[in-house]
Structure formats: structure tokens, C-alpha cells
Design a protein around this motif. Structure first.
Motif, PDB file in Angstrom:
ATOM      1  N   ALA A 320      32.457  38.246  32.004  1.00  0.00           N
ATOM      2  CA  ALA A 320      32.095  38.158  33.422  1.00  0.00           C
ATOM      3  C   ALA A 320      31.815  36.713  33.803  1.00  0.00           C
ATOM      4  CB  ALA A 320      30.878  39.039  33.723  1.00  0.00           C
ATOM      5  N   LYS A 321      31.959  36.435  35.093  1.00  0.00           N
ATOM      6  CA  LYS A 321      31.686  35.095  35.620  1.00  0.00           C
ATOM      7  C   LYS A 321      31.285  35.226  37.083  1.00  0.00           C
ATOM      8  CE  LYS A 321      36.653  34.540  36.450  1.00  0.00           C
ATOM      9  NZ  LYS A 321      37.851  33.712  36.173  1.00  0.00           N
ATOM     10  N   GLN A 322      30.635  34.191  37.606  1.00  0.00           N
ATOM     11  CA  GLN A 322      30.213  34.194  39.007  1.00  0.00           C
ATOM     12  C   GLN A 322      30.296  32.786  39.564  1.00  0.00           C
ATOM     13  OE1 GLN A 322      26.120  35.628  38.731  1.00  0.00           O
ATOM     14  NE2 GLN A 322      25.323  33.561  38.810  1.00  0.00           N
ATOM     15  N   ALA A 323      30.412  32.688  40.893  1.00  0.00           N
ATOM     16  CA  ALA A 323      30.470  31.392  41.568  1.00  0.00           C
ATOM     17  C   ALA A 323      30.042  31.590  43.015  1.00  0.00           C
ATOM     18  CB  ALA A 323      31.870  30.793  41.490  1.00  0.00           C
ATOM     19  N   GLU A 324      29.519  30.528  43.618  1.00  0.00           N
ATOM     20  CA  GLU A 324      29.113  30.571  45.022  1.00  0.00           C
ATOM     21  C   GLU A 324      30.255  30.050  45.882  1.00  0.00           C
ATOM     22  OE1 GLU A 324      25.579  28.975  48.034  1.00  0.00           O
ATOM     23  OE2 GLU A 324      25.848  28.099  46.051  1.00  0.00           O
ATOM     24  N   ARG A 325      30.635  30.826  46.869  1.00  0.00           N
ATOM     25  CA  ARG A 325      31.718  30.455  47.781  1.00  0.00           C
ATOM     26  C   ARG A 325      31.235  30.613  49.216  1.00  0.00           C
ATOM     27  NH1 ARG A 325      33.178  28.745  43.729  1.00  0.00           N
ATOM     28  NH2 ARG A 325      35.121  29.061  42.574  1.00  0.00           N
ATOM     29  N   ASN A 326      31.082  29.478  49.911  1.00  0.00           N
ATOM     30  CA  ASN A 326      30.663  29.487  51.316  1.00  0.00           C
ATOM     31  C   ASN A 326      29.371  30.264  51.538  1.00  0.00           C
ATOM     32  OD1 ASN A 326      33.002  28.007  52.043  1.00  0.00           O
ATOM     33  ND2 ASN A 326      34.189  29.902  52.186  1.00  0.00           N
ATOM     34  N   GLY A 327      28.413  30.053  50.648  1.00  0.00           N
ATOM     35  CA  GLY A 327      27.116  30.692  50.780  1.00  0.00           C
ATOM     36  C   GLY A 327      27.054  32.112  50.278  1.00  0.00           C
ATOM     37  N   THR A 328      28.131  32.630  49.669  1.00  0.00           N
ATOM     38  CA  THR A 328      28.167  34.000  49.160  1.00  0.00           C
ATOM     39  C   THR A 328      28.438  33.974  47.665  1.00  0.00           C
ATOM     40  OG1 THR A 328      28.987  34.849  51.262  1.00  0.00           O
ATOM     41  CG2 THR A 328      29.305  36.242  49.345  1.00  0.00           C
ATOM     42  N   LEU A 329      27.732  34.825  46.931  1.00  0.00           N
ATOM     43  CA  LEU A 329      27.927  34.905  45.491  1.00  0.00           C
ATOM     44  C   LEU A 329      29.077  35.862  45.197  1.00  0.00           C
ATOM     45  CD1 LEU A 329      26.693  33.841  42.823  1.00  0.00           C
ATOM     46  CD2 LEU A 329      25.366  35.944  42.716  1.00  0.00           C
ATOM     47  N   VAL A 330      30.074  35.372  44.471  1.00  0.00           N
ATOM     48  CA  VAL A 330      31.248  36.150  44.090  1.00  0.00           C
ATOM     49  C   VAL A 330      31.243  36.298  42.575  1.00  0.00           C
ATOM     50  CG1 VAL A 330      33.754  36.346  44.202  1.00  0.00           C
ATOM     51  CG2 VAL A 330      32.508  35.214  46.055  1.00  0.00           C
ATOM     52  N   SER A 331      31.322  37.543  42.088  1.00  0.00           N
ATOM     53  CA  SER A 331      31.304  37.807  40.648  1.00  0.00           C
ATOM     54  C   SER A 331      32.534  38.608  40.257  1.00  0.00           C
ATOM     55  CB  SER A 331      30.037  38.574  40.249  1.00  0.00           C
ATOM     56  OG  SER A 331      28.886  37.809  40.510  1.00  0.00           O
ATOM     57  N   GLN A 332      32.964  38.384  39.015  1.00  0.00           N
ATOM     58  CA  GLN A 332      34.119  39.094  38.480  1.00  0.00           C
ATOM     59  C   GLN A 332      33.848  39.519  37.043  1.00  0.00           C
ATOM     60  OE1 GLN A 332      37.533  36.457  38.974  1.00  0.00           O
ATOM     61  NE2 GLN A 332      38.178  37.593  40.785  1.00  0.00           N
ATOM     62  N   LYS A 333      34.425  40.663  36.670  1.00  0.00           N
ATOM     63  CA  LYS A 333      34.388  41.134  35.290  1.00  0.00           C
ATOM     64  C   LYS A 333      35.800  41.540  34.906  1.00  0.00           C
ATOM     65  CE  LYS A 333      31.369  43.734  32.188  1.00  0.00           C
ATOM     66  NZ  LYS A 333      30.195  44.634  32.102  1.00  0.00           N
ATOM     67  N   VAL A 334      36.272  40.991  33.777  1.00  0.00           N
ATOM     68  CA  VAL A 334      37.669  41.149  33.379  1.00  0.00           C
ATOM     69  C   VAL A 334      37.736  42.001  32.116  1.00  0.00           C
ATOM     70  CG1 VAL A 334      39.790  39.948  32.758  1.00  0.00           C
ATOM     71  CG2 VAL A 334      38.219  38.907  34.397  1.00  0.00           C
ATOM     72  N   PHE A 335      38.589  43.034  32.172  1.00  0.00           N
ATOM     73  CA  PHE A 335      38.835  43.918  31.033  1.00  0.00           C
ATOM     74  C   PHE A 335      40.298  43.748  30.616  1.00  0.00           C
ATOM     75  CE2 PHE A 335      35.610  45.657  33.742  1.00  0.00           C
ATOM     76  CZ  PHE A 335      34.618  46.125  32.889  1.00  0.00           C
ATOM     77  N   SER A 336      40.511  43.313  29.385  1.00  0.00           N
ATOM     78  CA  SER A 336      41.863  43.093  28.882  1.00  0.00           C
ATOM     79  C   SER A 336      42.087  43.976  27.667  1.00  0.00           C
ATOM     80  CB  SER A 336      42.070  41.620  28.522  1.00  0.00           C
ATOM     81  OG  SER A 336      43.390  41.384  28.094  1.00  0.00           O
ATOM     82  N   MET A 337      43.286  44.572  27.592  1.00  0.00           N
ATOM     83  CA  MET A 337      43.579  45.499  26.483  1.00  0.00           C
ATOM     84  C   MET A 337      45.074  45.494  26.206  1.00  0.00           C
ATOM     85  SD  MET A 337      42.914  48.742  28.903  1.00  0.00           S
ATOM     86  CE  MET A 337      41.878  47.626  29.871  1.00  0.00           C
ATOM     87  N   ALA A 338      45.427  45.763  24.937  1.00  0.00           N
ATOM     88  CA  ALA A 338      46.817  45.958  24.555  1.00  0.00           C
ATOM     89  C   ALA A 338      47.114  47.448  24.608  1.00  0.00           C
ATOM     90  CB  ALA A 338      47.064  45.409  23.152  1.00  0.00           C
ATOM     91  N   VAL A 339      48.224  47.820  25.267  1.00  0.00           N
ATOM     92  CA  VAL A 339      48.628  49.208  25.432  1.00  0.00           C
ATOM     93  C   VAL A 339      49.865  49.452  24.572  1.00  0.00           C
ATOM     94  CG1 VAL A 339      49.337  50.982  27.078  1.00  0.00           C
ATOM     95  CG2 VAL A 339      47.726  49.207  27.785  1.00  0.00           C
ATOM     96  N   VAL A 340      49.801  50.437  23.688  1.00  0.00           N
ATOM     97  CA  VAL A 340      50.919  50.781  22.814  1.00  0.00           C
ATOM     98  C   VAL A 340      51.253  52.253  23.028  1.00  0.00           C
ATOM     99  CG1 VAL A 340      51.777  50.883  20.442  1.00  0.00           C
ATOM    100  CG2 VAL A 340      50.178  49.072  21.108  1.00  0.00           C
ATOM    101  N   ALA A 341      52.471  52.516  23.537  1.00  0.00           N
ATOM    102  CA  ALA A 341      52.944  53.888  23.738  1.00  0.00           C
ATOM    103  C   ALA A 341      53.763  54.311  22.517  1.00  0.00           C
ATOM    104  CB  ALA A 341      53.790  53.974  25.001  1.00  0.00           C
ATOM    105  N   ASN A 342      53.385  55.413  21.888  1.00  0.00           N
ATOM    106  CA  ASN A 342      54.039  55.846  20.661  1.00  0.00           C
ATOM    107  C   ASN A 342      55.108  56.908  20.879  1.00  0.00           C
ATOM    108  OD1 ASN A 342      52.373  54.165  19.123  1.00  0.00           O
ATOM    109  ND2 ASN A 342      50.745  55.700  19.114  1.00  0.00           N
ATOM    110  N   LYS A 343      55.207  57.434  22.115  1.00  0.00           N
ATOM    111  CA  LYS A 343      56.189  58.468  22.400  1.00  0.00           C
ATOM    112  C   LYS A 343      57.072  58.017  23.545  1.00  0.00           C
ATOM    113  CE  LYS A 343      53.329  62.414  20.958  1.00  0.00           C
ATOM    114  NZ  LYS A 343      52.730  63.707  21.386  1.00  0.00           N
ATOM    115  N   ALA A 344      58.365  58.253  23.389  1.00  0.00           N
ATOM    116  CA  ALA A 344      59.309  57.939  24.459  1.00  0.00           C
ATOM    117  C   ALA A 344      59.207  58.990  25.559  1.00  0.00           C
ATOM    118  CB  ALA A 344      60.723  57.883  23.898  1.00  0.00           C
TER     119      ALA A 344
END
Length: 547
Positions: A320-344
Motif C-alpha cells: 500500500a501507498k498514499q500521497a496528498e493531491r490538492n489537499g486530499t489524501l489518496v491511497s492505493q493497495k496493490v494485489f499482484s498474482m500469477a494465474v495458471v489455468a490447468n484445463k483448456a
């Protein structure tokens, strides 16, 4: 010889300093409530030890001390002094005692201070030159709702230095946002210079809170004390902002999920490579990002991401990260994953839904990602199941009928089956792999694509960090029987310093804000050396394709 006598003369004639006196003084006594006084403690020697001034905190708001040391030579006689200067502001009216301070066995005298209520005229005169205002964008809040607290300093003249006390209340999390902003404003037809400090305020529990106003203690240039501005002295000044009352309500009972109150919440996703078609057994990266306004980064919840049948997810640790933009607090949380499909075939990833409370409309809203439909193509490198299903006859009924017709035939059949079973056991024991890890790999890789080293080589030579990471995670799953949580965990498993260093550089390239020009050839070389080490080396990895 002359130099030696001269040095001896200087040593003998030099004075021997020792602390003999400790003086204390207060520039105002009696003191008006709200007025700042200067307390000065002077020692007649250079002293490294500082007295304990914390005894003053009970009755006064204390700023300082500021330390000063001075040496003077008058008529051939040298003297040295050490002084401590503090600004005091009484917390209430009454009579108070400033205790004696002690240094090296020498004590100062105690001082009785009388603090009286100030008149309206003196308060108005002080406010005309310096005053503070505190404001909150909303005094009616929910628990965990972020609000913005502003403390603004108005002053006329030259403010030389100052210290603003930090607001503190049990049950309220208060943290400064950004830097102080300087400006000017007109108040009652007069222009004031201003300094504005902004805070992030989050109530941690419901109830009623009283937020005391912050106090500024400082020094301003006193233009009446000298004929010219250059020689003007400073005077101590102070001011206190207004108090604020805050009402905090509890979370609504009908809210679903983890409590999240914000001005706006959104979900978005990215796929790498960007395509609606997947290849069976080959990993792709899915990244989901929560973006919220007026929310601190630690308030963002986790997402429950379940894999449907035939899909495996290898999740990274969310960040997660946050920053102030024009007097407003903006926050983000990033979820990253590898997806493996085993069936066609066709793959449907379910809808992602995140509830949040809209503080503007006072109602429940949902941030959503619609369901994702993907096509999984057949991977020719994977063994495919036969299209013709093998139908096994009902053995029990068949054997029962046979045994009724001919008991000897049943005994003969069971004997043949027993011999076949013993033969298969013997063959398995004869051809069993000698390495335990190879057995784990064989059992584990039945539903996962076989890691092809050529793909790692292509990714490294083309400096494709994302593809290199995906291949390494798939390779690690086959080598160790399970996928590591991160590249850092893979480095620990491999126990090779050179390979671990390259994994760290790859990790930095993928997740640091300022990415560098990553070169993957060294990673390929280190992996190749690691995979070719002999099995008798205790740190060596098992071969990728065991015999």
C-alpha cells in the motif's frame, strides 16, 4: 628554552575555572494568563550537563531550552558562562513555584510565580498582533472516518522563531500532512501573514472528544526597543488556538464486510500480457488495485480472491501507498498474482465486490470488477487426456455371477490378478527415482506446465523482468513441490549467493517505484550454473528433468 619557559608561565598564570554560582531570573512576575515569560538560568562556568527542566511541565507550557555559552576577557581577566533560556506559559491562574535547579552541587534559588487572569484589553492587543485558528472539515464523524484538521497562524510583524505544539488526544490518531504553507489573508480590513499546518485526524473509537487548541510560543521583533530595526530586540510571544468538540458515531450495524468509509473507492485490474486468451499451464500476471480518497493506506482492506476449479493463484504480498493531491489524501493497495489455468476451455473468473460507506451520501456503495471470461488454449507440450473415456464394467456383479457358475474360474482369475499386482509392485520398485525431490516433482507436475528453460533464456536476453519472474515461480513449484510466496523466499530455498543477488535485483525492478535498466543475462548465467551442479553437493538443486 625560551619557549619552554613561556609555556610554563602560561600554564601557571592561566586561571582555574570552577562552577561557583547558579543564577535564575524571570522577566515577568506576576504573569498574565496567556502571556509568555522568559526564564533564564546562568552558570559562571562552561557546563556540559543540562538541568532537568521537566519539573516545569506540570504547571507551564515549556518551549526550549536554548543553550548559550560565552567567554569574555576584561582587563586581562577571563570569564566563562553557560546559560539556558526557556519560554514559559502558565496553564492556569494561581501561584506556582519554580523549584531550585542544581548543577555539580551548586543550586539556584526557587521563584514564586503569580499568574492572574488577563484583562480583555490586553488580550485584544495581543490578538491584534498574533492569533491562531483551528478548524475541522467536519465535527460529526464515524469511527475510522478521516478528517482534515487545519491550524492557521495569523501574525503581523516579524516572527523570528516559533514552536507549535502538536495536537494530542487519546482515541484520536493525528498525523501531519505535507509541509506548512505560507500566505496572506485580510481579517477585519487588516492584512496578516499566515502559516497553515494540516493534519490527518482519524477517530479510533466512538464517543465525544474535546480537542484542545494548539499553542504557538515564539519570538517577534520588537521595533519599539531600538531606534533602528538592525538594533531592535526580540520579545517573547504566544497564542493558543480555539478548542474543538468532535462527535464520533459507531459503525452502522447493517454494513457488510470490513468497515471502510471514504469519499470515493474504485477497483481496476491489469493483465500481463494483456489478452483474453491464456495457454494451458502458462502463468500470466493479474494486478488488482484499490484506489480510495480520504482514506489512509493502513485502512484499506484485503480482497478475498478465490480461484475457480482448474486455476491456481500464486499471490504476492500486497503493498500500500498514499500521497496528498490538492489537499486530499489518496491511497492505493496493490494485489499482484500469477494465474495458471490447468484445463483448456472457457474460464470464468468471478466478480470482485468491495463494500464501502460513502460519507457524502451516508449510504453503502460497492466498488466492483465484473466477471472475467477467458479462453484457455490447449498447450501441445502438456499431456492431454484421451477423448475416449474408458468404461469400467461393474466388476462386483460380474464376478458374483461368474463365481456362481464356476468357483474354480473365480479362484483362477484372482490368482492371475494377484500375480499381475505383484509384478507391477516389483517394476515400480525397480524403476523408482533415486532422488526424493524428483519423486515430489513427478507427483506435483501432473497438472502444471513443464518449465521450459528456453523461455527463461528468452526472457533474460530480452530483459523482460515480468516473464522471467513468472517462469522462475513455475520452475520453483516443480523443483520443490510448492510455489514460494515471493522471489525472496525462493532465494532462501536455493542457498546460492550469486543467484540470490540476481533475484533481489529482479525483485527491485518489478516492485520499486524508480525502476532501473535491468539486464537479465547475468540471472540466466547464475541459474544455468545452479541447475548444472552435481547432486552430491548439498547445496545443489535437483535436476529440472530427472532421469
Amino acid at each position: 628554552m625560551v619557549k619552554q619557559w613561556l609555556c610554563l608561565f602560561l600554564i601557571v598564570s592561566s586561571p582555574v575555572w570552577a562552577l561557583t554560582e547558579l543564577k535564575v531570573s524571570l522577566d515577568k512576575n506576576p504573569l498574565l494568563l496567556g502571556e509568555t515569560a522568559v526564564l533564564e538560568l546562568v552558570a559562571d562556568d562552561q557546563v556540559a550537563y543540562q538541568p532537568d527542566f521537566s519539573v516545569l511541565d506540570k504547571d507551564f507550557i515549556v518551549q526550549g531550552p536554548s543553550l548559550g555559552q560565552q567567554m569574555q576577557i576584561v582587563n586581562g581577566k577571563a570569564s566563562r558562562t553557560t546559560s539556558w533560556r526557556l519560554l514559559l506559559k502558565a496553564k492556569r491562574s494561581g501561584t506556582f513555584r519554580i523549584p531550585a535547579f542544581e548543577i555539580e552541587g551548586i543550586s539556584s534559588t526557587a521563584i514564586e510565580v503569580e499568574v492572574v487572569e488577563g484583562s480583555a484589553q490586553s488580550q485584544t492587543a495581543n490578538d491584534a498582533q498574533l492569533f491562531l485558528q483551528s478548524s475541522l472539515d467536519s465535527t460529526q464523524l464515524y469511527v475510522q472516518q478521516l478528517a482534515y484538521l487545519e491550524v492557521k497562524i495569523f501574525f503581523q510583524g516579524d516572527l523570528q522563531r516559533g514552536s507549535l505544539s502538536e495536537p494530542k488526544v487519546d482515541g484520536l490518531s493525528i498525523e501531519q500532512l505535507g509541509k506548512d504553507k505560507e500566505g496572506t489573508e485580510l481579517v477585519n480590513g487588516e492584512r496578516y501573514r499566515t502559516f497553515t499546518r494540516k493534519y490527518r485526524l482519524i477517530p479510533e473509537r466512538s464517543g465525544t472528544f474535546l480537542l484542545p487548541g494548539s499553542t504557538l510560543s515564539g519570538e517577534m521583533l520588537d521595533r519599539n526597543s531600538g531606534r533602528y530595526d538592525y538594533f531592535a530586540q526580540t520579545k517573547a510571544v504566544s497564542a493558543t488556538a480555539n478548542d474543538l468538540s468532535i462527535e464520533v458515531a459507531a459503525k452502522p450495524d447493517n454494513f457488510p464486510g470490513d468497515w471502510l468509509i471514504a469519499d470515493l473507492v474504485s477497483l481496476n485490474e491489469e493483465w500481463s500480457p494483456a489478452s483474453d486468451k491464456l495457454t494451458q499451464g502458462e502463468p500470466v500476471t493479474r494486478t488488482i488495485t484499490i484506489t480510495a480518497l480520504d482514506v489512509a493506506e493502513h485502512q484499506l482492506p484485503d480482497l478475498a480472491l478465490d480461484a475457480p476449479e482448474g486455476v491456481k493463484l500464486y499471490k504476492e504480498q500486497p503493498h500500500a501507498k498514499q500521497a496528498e493531491r490538492n489537499g486530499t489524501l489518496v491511497s492505493q493497495k496493490v494485489f499482484s498474482m500469477a494465474v495458471v489455468a490447468n484445463k483448456a476451455g472457457e474460464l470464468v473468473l468471478p466478480e470482485v465486490k468491495l463494500p464501502w460507506w460513502n460519507k457524502k451520501t451516508n449510504s453503502v456503495n460497492y466498488a466492483t470488477l465484473p466477471e472475467k471470461r477467458l479462453t484457455v488454449e490447449v498447450n501441445p507440450e502438456l499431456p492431454q487426456q484421451s477423448a475416449t473415456a474408458v468404461v469400467v464394467p461393474p466388476v462386483q456383479s460380474s464376478l458374483t455371477q461368474t463365481s456362481e457358475l464356476n468357483p474354480w474360474q473365480w479362484n483362477y482369475t484372482s490368482s492371475v490378478l494377484s500375480l499381475l499386482w505383484l509384478s507391477s509392485v516389483g517394476l515400480l520398485l525397480w524403476f523408482r527415482p533415486t532422488r526424493a525431490v524428483a519423486a515430489k516433482m513427478t507427483a506435483h507436475s501432473s497438472g502444471v506446465a513443464k518449465a521450459n528453460p528456453k523461455k527463461l533464456q528468452q526472457a533474460c536476453h530480452s530483459n523482460n523482468a515480468t516473464a522471467a519472474r513468472q517462469w522462475l515461480m513455475l520452475w520453483a513449484q516443480q523443483q520443490f513441490g510448492k510455489a514460494p510466496a515471493s522471489l525472496s523466499e525462493l532465494a532462501i530455498w536455493c542457498e546460492d549467493n550469486a543467484f540470490a543477488e540476481q533475484l533481489q535485483l529482479l525483485n527491485q525492478q518489478l516492485y520499486q517505484k524508480e525502476q532501473q535498466n535491468w539486464q537479465g543475462k547475468t540471472l540466466w548465467i547464475c541459474w544455468s550454473k545452479l541447475s548444472l551442479e552435481k547432486p552430491d553437493n548439498k547445496n545443489a538443486l535437483p535436476e529440472l528433468y530427472p532421469e
